[in-house]
Design a protein around this motif. Sequence first.
Motif, PDB file in Angstrom:
ATOM      1  N   PHE A 104      -3.706  -0.048   2.653  1.00 38.97           N
ATOM      2  CA  PHE A 104      -4.414  -0.937   1.726  1.00 38.97           C
ATOM      3  C   PHE A 104      -3.689  -0.998   0.386  1.00 38.97           C
ATOM      4  CE2 PHE A 104      -7.701  -2.052  -1.375  1.00 38.97           C
ATOM      5  CZ  PHE A 104      -8.150  -3.228  -0.802  1.00 38.97           C
ATOM      6  N   PRO A 105      -3.370  -2.203  -0.102  1.00 42.27           N
ATOM      7  CA  PRO A 105      -2.601  -2.362  -1.349  1.00 42.27           C
ATOM      8  C   PRO A 105      -3.495  -2.276  -2.592  1.00 42.27           C
ATOM      9  CG  PRO A 105      -2.988  -4.503  -0.379  1.00 42.27           C
ATOM     10  CD  PRO A 105      -3.598  -3.502   0.557  1.00 42.27           C
ATOM     11  N   HIS A 106      -3.908  -1.072  -2.940  1.00 41.88           N
ATOM     12  CA  HIS A 106      -4.788  -0.887  -4.094  1.00 41.88           C
ATOM     13  C   HIS A 106      -4.205  -1.529  -5.355  1.00 41.88           C
ATOM     14  CE1 HIS A 106      -5.771   2.418  -1.313  1.00 41.88           C
ATOM     15  NE2 HIS A 106      -6.994   2.338  -1.800  1.00 41.88           N
ATOM     16  N   GLY A 138       0.831  -1.197   0.000  1.00 45.31           N
ATOM     17  CA  GLY A 138       0.000   0.000   0.000  1.00 45.31           C
ATOM     18  C   GLY A 138       0.870   1.253   0.000  1.00 45.31           C
ATOM     19  N   ILE A 139       0.327   2.341  -0.549  1.00 47.85           N
ATOM     20  CA  ILE A 139       1.076   3.601  -0.648  1.00 47.85           C
ATOM     21  C   ILE A 139       0.280   4.706   0.036  1.00 47.85           C
ATOM     22  CG2 ILE A 139       2.105   5.281  -2.215  1.00 47.85           C
ATOM     23  CD1 ILE A 139       2.116   3.060  -4.354  1.00 47.85           C
ATOM     24  N   ALA A 140       0.949   5.483   0.865  1.00 46.30           N
ATOM     25  CA  ALA A 140       0.270   6.580   1.555  1.00 46.30           C
ATOM     26  C   ALA A 140       1.279   7.662   1.921  1.00 46.30           C
ATOM     27  CB  ALA A 140      -0.427   6.070   2.818  1.00 46.30           C
ATOM     28  N   ARG A 141       0.759   8.841   2.201  1.00 47.95           N
ATOM     29  CA  ARG A 141       1.595   9.933   2.676  1.00 47.95           C
ATOM     30  C   ARG A 141       1.485  10.000   4.194  1.00 47.95           C
ATOM     31  NH1 ARG A 141       1.464  15.226   4.256  1.00 47.95           N
ATOM     32  NH2 ARG A 141       3.237  16.515   3.620  1.00 47.95           N
ATOM     33  N   MET A 142       2.616   9.956   4.878  1.00 48.59           N
ATOM     34  CA  MET A 142       2.644  10.075   6.326  1.00 48.59           C
ATOM     35  C   MET A 142       3.491  11.289   6.701  1.00 48.59           C
ATOM     36  SD  MET A 142       2.844   6.158   7.682  1.00 48.59           S
ATOM     37  CE  MET A 142       1.496   5.027   7.311  1.00 48.59           C
ATOM     38  N   VAL A 143       3.697  11.469   8.012  1.00 51.81           N
ATOM     39  CA  VAL A 143       4.447  12.633   8.483  1.00 51.81           C
ATOM     40  C   VAL A 143       5.827  12.690   7.851  1.00 51.81           C
ATOM     41  CG1 VAL A 143       5.448  13.754  10.514  1.00 51.81           C
ATOM     42  CG2 VAL A 143       3.180  12.695  10.652  1.00 51.81           C
ATOM     43  N   GLY A 197       6.717  11.553   5.024  1.00 49.10           N
ATOM     44  CA  GLY A 197       6.700  11.580   3.565  1.00 49.10           C
ATOM     45  C   GLY A 197       5.922  10.406   3.000  1.00 49.10           C
ATOM     46  N   TYR A 198       6.147  10.114   1.728  1.00 48.88           N
ATOM     47  CA  TYR A 198       5.444   9.015   1.080  1.00 48.88           C
ATOM     48  C   TYR A 198       6.125   7.696   1.418  1.00 48.88           C
ATOM     49  CZ  TYR A 198       3.108  12.689  -1.509  1.00 48.88           C
ATOM     50  OH  TYR A 198       2.374  13.800  -1.836  1.00 48.88           O
ATOM     51  N   VAL A 199       5.294   6.713   1.786  1.00 47.75           N
ATOM     52  CA  VAL A 199       5.828   5.409   2.166  1.00 47.75           C
ATOM     53  C   VAL A 199       4.985   4.312   1.527  1.00 47.75           C
ATOM     54  CG1 VAL A 199       6.672   6.242   4.394  1.00 47.75           C
ATOM     55  CG2 VAL A 199       4.391   5.244   4.244  1.00 47.75           C
ATOM     56  N   THR A 200       5.532   3.113   1.483  1.00 46.90           N
ATOM     57  CA  THR A 200       4.765   1.917   1.150  1.00 46.90           C
ATOM     58  C   THR A 200       4.731   1.053   2.404  1.00 46.90           C
ATOM     59  OG1 THR A 200       6.645   0.542   0.510  1.00 46.90           O
ATOM     60  CG2 THR A 200       5.697   1.981  -1.186  1.00 46.90           C
ATOM     61  N   GLY A 201       3.888   0.042   2.384  1.00 47.54           N
ATOM     62  CA  GLY A 201       3.842  -0.866   3.516  1.00 47.54           C
ATOM     63  C   GLY A 201       5.169  -1.554   3.753  1.00 47.54           C
ATOM     64  N   ILE A 202       5.954  -1.706   2.701  1.00 45.16           N
ATOM     65  CA  ILE A 202       7.263  -2.359   2.835  1.00 45.16           C
ATOM     66  C   ILE A 202       8.188  -1.541   3.721  1.00 45.16           C
ATOM     67  CG2 ILE A 202       9.300  -3.156   1.571  1.00 45.16           C
ATOM     68  CD1 ILE A 202       7.450  -3.581  -0.844  1.00 45.16           C
ATOM     69  N   THR A 203       8.135  -0.211   3.584  1.00 44.78           N
ATOM     70  CA  THR A 203       9.006   0.653   4.385  1.00 44.78           C
ATOM     71  C   THR A 203       8.350   1.100   5.684  1.00 44.78           C
ATOM     72  OG1 THR A 203       8.218   2.584   3.146  1.00 44.78           O
ATOM     73  CG2 THR A 203      10.221   1.507   2.356  1.00 44.78           C
ATOM     74  N   ASN A 204       7.030   0.913   5.801  1.00 44.97           N
ATOM     75  CA  ASN A 204       6.314   1.260   7.030  1.00 44.97           C
ATOM     76  C   ASN A 204       6.371   0.052   7.970  1.00 44.97           C
ATOM     77  OD1 ASN A 204       4.610   2.505   8.918  1.00 44.97           O
ATOM     78  ND2 ASN A 204       2.792   1.638   7.955  1.00 44.97           N
ATOM     79  N   VAL A 205       7.498  -0.126   8.635  1.00 45.03           N
ATOM     80  CA  VAL A 205       7.741  -1.361   9.391  1.00 45.03           C
ATOM     81  C   VAL A 205       6.838  -1.515  10.602  1.00 45.03           C
ATOM     82  CG1 VAL A 205      10.143  -1.522   8.644  1.00 45.03           C
ATOM     83  CG2 VAL A 205       9.574  -0.209  10.707  1.00 45.03           C
ATOM     84  N   SER A 206       6.125  -0.470  10.986  1.00 46.08           N
ATOM     85  CA  SER A 206       5.256  -0.586  12.155  1.00 46.08           C
ATOM     86  C   SER A 206       4.076  -1.511  11.894  1.00 46.08           C
ATOM     87  CB  SER A 206       4.743   0.794  12.572  1.00 46.08           C
ATOM     88  OG  SER A 206       3.893   1.328  11.576  1.00 46.08           O
ATOM     89  N   GLN A 207       3.691  -1.708  10.639  1.00 50.54           N
ATOM     90  CA  GLN A 207       2.550  -2.573  10.349  1.00 50.54           C
ATOM     91  C   GLN A 207       2.626  -3.079   8.915  1.00 50.54           C
ATOM     92  OE1 GLN A 207      -0.542  -3.219  12.737  1.00 50.54           O
ATOM     93  NE2 GLN A 207       0.316  -4.849  11.503  1.00 50.54           N
ATOM     94  N   GLN A 208       3.265  -4.224   8.725  1.00 50.22           N
ATOM     95  CA  GLN A 208       3.362  -4.802   7.390  1.00 50.22           C
ATOM     96  C   GLN A 208       2.303  -5.860   7.138  1.00 50.22           C
ATOM     97  OE1 GLN A 208       7.412  -6.138   6.825  1.00 50.22           O
ATOM     98  NE2 GLN A 208       8.049  -4.131   6.131  1.00 50.22           N
ATOM     99  N   ARG A 209       1.800  -6.440   8.177  1.00 48.12           N
ATOM    100  CA  ARG A 209       0.753  -7.452   8.005  1.00 48.12           C
ATOM    101  C   ARG A 209       0.057  -7.650   9.348  1.00 48.12           C
ATOM    102  NH1 ARG A 209       1.080 -12.502   9.784  1.00 48.12           N
ATOM    103  NH2 ARG A 209       0.024 -13.368   7.981  1.00 48.12           N
ATOM    104  N   THR A 210      -1.096  -8.288   9.316  1.00 49.20           N
ATOM    105  CA  THR A 210      -1.759  -8.716  10.539  1.00 49.20           C
ATOM    106  C   THR A 210      -2.314 -10.115  10.321  1.00 49.20           C
ATOM    107  OG1 THR A 210      -3.924  -7.832   9.912  1.00 49.20           O
ATOM    108  CG2 THR A 210      -2.473  -6.385  11.162  1.00 49.20           C
ATOM    109  N   ARG A 211      -2.447 -10.842  11.396  1.00 46.83           N
ATOM    110  CA  ARG A 211      -3.139 -12.132  11.370  1.00 46.83           C
ATOM    111  C   ARG A 211      -4.370 -11.981  12.249  1.00 46.83           C
ATOM    112  NH1 ARG A 211      -4.759 -15.578  15.197  1.00 46.83           N
ATOM    113  NH2 ARG A 211      -2.761 -16.303  15.999  1.00 46.83           N
ATOM    114  N   PRO A 212      -5.581 -12.148  11.714  1.00 53.22           N
ATOM    115  CA  PRO A 212      -6.776 -11.931  12.530  1.00 53.22           C
ATOM    116  C   PRO A 212      -6.771 -12.765  13.812  1.00 53.22           C
ATOM    117  CG  PRO A 212      -7.373 -12.203  10.223  1.00 53.22           C
ATOM    118  CD  PRO A 212      -5.917 -12.543  10.333  1.00 53.22           C
ATOM    119  N   ILE A 213      -7.268 -12.183  14.882  1.00 59.29           N
ATOM    120  CA  ILE A 213      -7.505 -12.911  16.122  1.00 59.29           C
ATOM    121  C   ILE A 213      -8.662 -13.866  15.864  1.00 59.29           C
ATOM    122  CG2 ILE A 213      -8.212 -12.666  18.538  1.00 59.29           C
ATOM    123  CD1 ILE A 213      -7.046  -9.738  18.314  1.00 59.29           C
TER     124      ILE A 213
END
Length: 339
Positions: A314-316, A144-149, A151-167
Motif C-alpha cells: 500500500f502506497p501510504h 509502497g514500502i515494506a520489509r520482506m525476506v 530486506g526493505y523494498v518498494t513496489g517498484i522493486t517488488n516486481v512480483s506485484q506492481q499493480r492489479t486491474r480488478p476482475i
Amino acid sequence: MSETTDEAGENRKVGNVFERIHHNYRYLNQMMVEEIDIASEHGTLSGNYREEMWIKFFRSIIPLKYSLAQGVIIIDSEKKRSMEVDIAVFDEQFTPYVFQYNTLKFIPIEAVAVAIECKSTKWDEKKIKDWADSIKKLQPRPTGIARMVQGYVTGITNVSQQRTRPILILASNLQREQQTAIDNVGEKLEGVFDFILFKRAESGTQGAHRAFDLLVEHEKQTLGWWGKRLNMGANEAEINRDCPMDVTPSYWKDVDRNNFKKSIVDSNKYKELKFSDISLANTLCDLKIPENPLLTLNFQLNQLLMLINNPMLFPHLAYAQAFRDIATAKKDQNEQTAD
C-alpha cells in the motif's frame, strides 16, 4: 490388483459426494433465479435484493481473506474516483484502509480484486461501459514500502506485484435463449467485462427451468495471458504475445529445467496440466464444468484471484501526499481570503 469390496464402497461414497456438490450448484442456480424473479415483481425491492442475493453467493465462493462491501467508490492517489460499485471484493489484510464517510465507503484501487455490477433485465450499454472505464482509468501506485525476506523494498522493486486491474463482473437478470442473442450481448460488451452472468432456459427444458449462465469473453486465453492482463500493467501488445506461463523458478539452471520436463511433462504424471514445452498452457476452458455455470464460475474466478494473490504494497506516501495537497490548497485559499 482389483479393488476390495471396502475400497469399491469408499470410492462410490467419494463419487456420491462429488455428484451431490454438482447437483447442489445446479439446484442453487435455479433457486437464485426464482428468488430474483420474486423480488423483481416488487419494483422498489428488486435493486437491493439483487445485490444482497449476489453478495451472498459471492461470499460463499470467495476466500475469507477477501472482504466484500456494497455500494462503494474506488479511488486512487491521483484523486480520481470510480462510479459507484455495487459490490467490491477487496483485500483488507494488507490494505486495511476503507475511508468511510457516513454510509459511503471509499476503497483504494490497490486493494480491490473484483468489482461487480448488478443489473436487471435492461441496461444502458453506454453507462455500463462508462462504469467499467471509470475503474480501469484508476492507477495503482507502486511506491509502497515494506520489509520482506530480502530486506526493505518498494513496489517498484517488488516486481512480483506492481499493480492489479480488478476482475470485472456483470451479474444481470437479463434473459437470452438463442445463441445468436447471447453472442450479440458479448459483442456489444466486448472488452468491458471478464465475466457476464445472465439467464437462459436449461437445454432440453423448453423454457420450463431457467438458470443463470456464464459468458467469458477470453475463456480460451491461457492463464499466462490472464496473469499479464491482471498484473504488472502490461499493454495489449505485450499481453497478446504471451501464451504459456513459465512455472520454473528463475534461478533454475538448464539441467533443472530438463529434469523437470523429464519427470513431470514427459511422464504425463499430472494429466490436468497442459504444457507447451516446460511452460503451462492451461486456459479457463479447462476449468469449465458442463451444464454447471455457477460451479464453473467458482473455479474460474478463484483461479484468477490466485494469479493476483500477491498483494500490492500500500502506497501510504502517495495517499498522504494527496491529502497534503488538499490541505495546502485549503490553507492558501484561506490566506488569500483573509488578505
